[in-house]
Design an enzyme around this catalytic site. Structure first.
Site, mmCIF file in Angstrom:
data_model
loop_
_atom_site.group_PDB
_atom_site.id
_atom_site.type_symbol
_atom_site.label_atom_id
_atom_site.label_comp_id
_atom_site.label_asym_id
_atom_site.label_seq_id
_atom_site.Cartn_x
_atom_site.Cartn_y
_atom_site.Cartn_z
ATOM 1 C CB SER A 188 -0.929 0.018 1.217
ATOM 2 O OG SER A 188 -0.184 -0.041 2.421
ATOM 3 C CG HIS A 203 -2.869 -0.561 -2.936
ATOM 4 N ND1 HIS A 203 -3.132 0.753 -2.650
ATOM 5 C CD2 HIS A 203 -3.124 -1.255 -1.793
ATOM 6 C CE1 HIS A 203 -3.529 0.854 -1.401
ATOM 7 N NE2 HIS A 203 -3.534 -0.342 -0.858
ATOM 8 C CD GLU A 254 -3.570 3.579 -5.457
ATOM 9 O OE1 GLU A 254 -3.742 4.809 -5.388
ATOM 10 O OE2 GLU A 254 -2.939 2.936 -4.586
ATOM 11 C CG ASN A 291 -3.042 4.325 1.226
ATOM 12 O OD1 ASN A 291 -4.174 4.505 1.639
ATOM 13 N ND2 ASN A 291 -2.518 3.119 1.108
#
Length: 279
Positions: free
Chosen positions: A117, A138, A150, A188
């Protein structure tokens, strides 16, 4: 893709396994700990029962999904897989060691994907002899529900690996977004600092519910940042924030001290019964 391997029996590993089996692909869920596999099986079986109860699947369809899954404690069980996704804890040495091991087991045509992540794919692939077939993929929690994936290329990832990964994401019903390899990728890098700021507000005296209500009512967020932190895990949020801080060397990414304090007290969110809220 005729057969896919998923390494890790945790929440993400079981969720990714479920997604792939629902797409009609045979999948092997591997975890070196039998308890991890047992928990994975329980989660997926529970999800299937829920989908049958709400009418989203027939009992026969749910049983077919469950039959597509094999559980194993041996990495050898994925040697004939076309695509392997690791979903082990976010620790760079652990992921590098695992990729090195998988590189020796699977066929040379197989793709190795990491569900990291925040970590760099180039570094994870550094332990392999074939970094061109390594890629970041991800998924988001809960994997059976969230549509986004992702996709991150490492410095040596081939265009063919990238193309096949995009095709695979589409086949399992996900929408893939190419993301930069920089720490945190896209989501993130934006989301976790927001949660970190919410933690600072609590440390400065705000009530967690007031912070969450403000963001839900003022920014139209379906879930407040502190509720989300509890849902994903305070320790996970801290780990991602630390990876951003270590990667960018920028003070704006420094983890809130309250997160560290909560982890030390065992208050990691829903999974421990208490985080910013009690469960």
């Amino acid at each position: 893709m005729k057969k896919v391997g998923v390494i890790g029996g945790g929440v993400m590993g079981s969720g990714i396994t479920e997604v792939i089996s629902k797409a009609g692909i045979d999948v092997v869920n591997v975890d070196i700990y039998p308890s991890g596999l047992e928990n994975s099986k329980k989660r997926i079986t529970k999800d299937m029962a829920y989908l049958v109860k709400k009418g989203a699947l027939t009992r026969e369809e749910a049983d077919l999904v469950l039959r597509k899954i094999t559980y194993s404690t041996s990495y050898e069980s994925i040697k004939d897989c076309d695509f392997v996704i690791e979903a082990v804890p976010e620790k760079i040495e652990l992921k590098k060691e695992l990729f090195s091991k998988l590189d020796e087991i699977v066929t040379k045509e197989a793709i190795l994907a990491s569900n990291a992540s925040a970590l760099k794919i180039t570094e994870i692939a550094g332990g392999t002899k074939t970094p061109e077939r390594c890629i970041g993929m991800h998924f988001f929690h809960p994997a059976p529900v969230m549509k986004l994936v992702e996709i991150m290329m490492g410095k040596e990832t081939s265009q063919e690996t990238f193309r096949k990964s995009l095709e695979f994401a589409s086949r399992i019903g996900k929408i893939a977004v190419p993301a930069p390899e920089s720490p945190g990728f896209i989501v993130n890098r934006i989301l976790v600092p927001m949660i970190n700021e919410a933690a600072f507000l609590v440390m400065e005296g705000c009530n967690p519910k007031d912070v969450d209500d403000a963001m839900k009512l003022g920014a139209n967020h379906p879930m407040g940042p502190l509720e989300l932190c509890d849902y994903t895990g305070v320790d996970i949020t801290y780990g991602t924030m630390k990876a951003l801080y270590d990667g960018f060397k920028d003070e704006k990414y420094k983890p809130c001290p309250l997160l560290i304090e909560m982890i030390e007290m065992g208050k990691c969110g829903r999974k421990t019964g208490q985080g910013f809220y009690k469960y």
